[in-house]
Scaffold this active site. Structure first.
Site, PDB file in Angstrom:
ATOM      1  N   GLU A 188      18.573   7.389 -41.344  1.00  0.00           N
ATOM      2  CA  GLU A 188      18.895   5.992 -41.627  1.00  0.00           C
ATOM      3  C   GLU A 188      18.034   5.400 -42.748  1.00  0.00           C
ATOM      4  OE1 GLU A 188      18.139   7.213 -38.624  1.00  0.00           O
ATOM      5  OE2 GLU A 188      20.062   7.208 -37.573  1.00  0.00           O
TER       6      GLU A 188
ATOM      7  N   HIS B 280      26.509  -2.153 -32.119  1.00  0.00           N
ATOM      8  CA  HIS B 280      25.826  -1.827 -30.863  1.00  0.00           C
ATOM      9  C   HIS B 280      24.539  -2.639 -30.688  1.00  0.00           C
ATOM     10  CE1 HIS B 280      28.741   1.325 -31.311  1.00  0.00           C
ATOM     11  NE2 HIS B 280      28.523   1.756 -30.085  1.00  0.00           N
TER      12      HIS B 280
ATOM     13  N   ASP C 299      24.161   3.465 -22.409  1.00  0.00           N
ATOM     14  CA  ASP C 299      23.157   4.194 -23.187  1.00  0.00           C
ATOM     15  C   ASP C 299      21.727   3.722 -22.883  1.00  0.00           C
ATOM     16  OD1 ASP C 299      24.786   5.994 -24.364  1.00  0.00           O
ATOM     17  OD2 ASP C 299      24.828   5.073 -26.350  1.00  0.00           O
TER      18      ASP C 299
END
Lengths: 313, 275
Positions: free
Chosen positions: A56, A107, A115
């Site tokens: 990322e 998210h 999760d």
């Protein structure tokens, strides 16, 4: 009421829709295209979608470089990795030179669900808000998410867009107007101002109904742009109602609640109670159970509204 | 390379070193060691290799340079001043509160700076983004970046290395300034990032190893990089930290220290003798 749709879904659809109108729009993703929904764009514009793999930090800096050559990059990953892991790349590669990069973070918040804590980012608004010049958009439904994407495209500079995993009812219709930095009064009231963002706008509207049945008049404001905050609207509503409740799917430290408190402390000091994640980590579970557990409900907004009213001098 | 050209580049490189030393001395702060080691590469890039326009620093088709090892801004600023992007006098304002010459490169403020850098590991990724954008938009400009050998301890350098090879960014040329020293000591003692050649090769790059102070080798390397059409190129330039100033050469203490008046004058005299 239309079918439920997640803001991340609307995000992917909007990218694909606006890809025609804005040929310089390109998308970077970090191996989460199916989850962030940038895969919808990829299907339509495969040559304009670049997978960066699970890296990322590199993705964010690559997007910064690409923007200097005239492209309008959206880079997408989960909020945890965009605003957490890649914080420094966002700050130094994008924000410091004020480059035209959009961060599509999905998210966000507790509603990630199963999760659990490592993926439930409730700190992203705080980190992004602390960066000079960063615009933060947190749409409440699919319609607003679509408008937020186009507004971000047309804004020259860094924008952090916050999307959720959870499918939500659509609140806004085709007449809804979206302007960066401009809050929206969804319902006028006089006893308490409920200032909400993201999926908590739904809960705020439900809370308003409950309060109305008890003879309490609540104003409901949708703050889709957390930065720059619509301080004029927030101040006017607080001054009128004399008590405020903020509601967000984020830590009560550093998010909308903090932004409202910081503003009102200087412009119109009134009692402010904050609904949000109370400085704790999330956990795995079904979303409705988690929202209950963390107090992200209309019932909690109602309770906080009454408490805020009781604090009025 | 012709002798005349070599002499000219050598003169320019010495001017860059003098400018960088003056900047660091004026600021009583900054990073001279790595500025001296990269100076010959900078001279070649801006005076032989790159296609840039001094009167149009943001020209869309220009070649780009990213100083990923952003702390060696004195070398970059001295090069840009030598090229004519701004007045050489500005070098004496380096790191002052009212100067455009920030401690680390600021693309918004400084003519000729293509990317804001300073935080290690980020610059090479931004260079990848520029190279990708060039390929995507059908532009023929090339992208150059200088990466520190200590910087190569940053994980993001290798994320970028993976990305560049995966996307076949043959228009990207990185120079690894292998001067062997970082703040805390020799790179092999602090956190050994070597062997760079095998690592970059394994990541899918075209690897060229040269003496970073030899203009014949520098020229051959940049020419070879342009011939490679399916991979990014890294030129691993073996250099001497503090090159050109006797008391600085290979001394770890000169990574981020400014000379006093006496040291400055000696350094300038030694460099002037190389002109």
């Amino acid at each position: 009421m239309a079918d439920k749709i997640a803001t991340r879904e609307a995000y992917g659809n909007a990218l694909a829709e606006f890809g025609d109108k804005y040929p310089n729009l390109v998308v970077f993703d970090a191996d989460l295209s199916a989850a962030t929904k940038t895969g919808v764009f990829k299907k339509k514009f495969p040559e304009r979608h670049f997978n960066c793999g699970i890296a990322e930090g590199n993705m964010v800096s690559v997007a910064a470089g690409a923007s200097t050559a005239g492209l309008i990059p959206f880079c997408s990953t989960f909020a945890m990795f965009a605003a957490g892991r890649a914080f420094e790349q966002v700050r130094n590669s994008i924000a410091y030179p004020h480059l035209n990069v959009k961060i599509g973070a999905t998210h966000a918040g507790i509603s990630v669900g199963e999760d659990g804590a490592t993926h439930q980012c409730c700190e992203d608004i705080a980190t992004m808000r602390s960066i000079p010049g960063m615009v933060i958009l947190n749409p409440a439904d699919a319609a607003e998410a679509r408008l937020a994407v186009e507004a971000a495209i047309n804004y020259e500079g860094p924008v952090y867009l916050r999307f959720g995993r959870l499918a939500l009812p659509v609140i806004f219709d085709e007449n809804y107007k979206f302007e960066i930095g401009r809050g929206v009064v969804l319902s006028e009231g006089t006893d308490v101002s409920i200032i909400a963002t993201g999926l908590m706008v739904h809960e705020a509207l439900a809370a308003r109904e409950i309060l109305a049945n008890e003879g309490i008049s609540a104003e409901v404001i949708n703050i889709h742009t957390i930065k720059p905050l619509d301080t004029e609207l927030v101040t006017a509503s607080a001054a009128k109602c004399g008590a405020v409740v903020t509601a967000e799917e984020h830590n009560i430290i550093g998010g909308l609640g903090s932004a409202v408190c910081e503003t009102l402390a200087e412009t119109a000091p009134v009692p402010v109670l904050r609904v949000g994640v109370e400085d704790t980590f999330g956990r795995s579970g079904k979303v409705p159970a988690l929202m209950e557990m963390y107090g992200l409900t209309a019932a909690n907004i109602v309770a906080k509204a009454k408490a805020a009213i009781a604090l009025k001098k | 390379m012709e002798q005349a050209k070599k002499a000219e580049l050598s003169r320019i490189a010495t001017n860059i070193r003098m400018g960088a030393l003056t900047a660091v001395y004026s600021a009583s702060s900054g990073h001279p060691g790595g500025s001296m080691s990269i100076a010959d590469i900078m001279a070649y890039l801006y005076f032989s290799e790159m296609n840039v326009k001094v009167d149009d620093p943001k020209w869309a088709d220009r070649d780009r340079f990213v100083m990923s090892k952003g702390h060696t801004s004195p070398a970059l600023y001295a090069t840009l001043a030598e090229k004519g992007f701004f007045d050489k006098e500005l070098l004496t304002t380096f790191r002052q509160a009212d100067s455009i010459l920030q401690g680390h490169p600021d693309m918004k403020a400084i003519p000729g700076v293509d990317m804001t850098t300073g935080s290690l590991g980020l610059g090479i990724s931004t260079a990848c983004g520029m190279a990708l954008a060039a390929k995507h938009t059908g532009k023929t400009f090339r992208v150059y970046t200088a990466v520190g050998d200590g910087e190569s301890e940053e994980g993001q350098v290798w994320e970028a290395a993976m990305f560049a090879a995966h996307h076949k960014l043959s228009n990207l040329c990185a120079v690894l300034d292998l001067n062997g020293l970082q703040i805390d000591g020799p790179i092999t003692e602090v956190m050994n990032p070597t062997p760079h050649d095998e690592k970059f090769r394994a990541f899918g790059w075209n690897v060229i190893v040269i003496n970073g102070h030899d203009f014949d080798e520098i020229e051959s390397a940049f020419e070879a990089a342009k011939q490679c059409t399916d991979k990014p190129t890294v030129i691993i330039a073996k250099t001497v930290k503090g090159k050109g100033i006797s008391y600085m050469e290979n001394q770890v203490g000169w990574h981020g220290a400014a000379p006093n008046k006496e040291q400055y004058e000696q350094g300038m005299a030694e460099l002037a003798a190389q002109l």
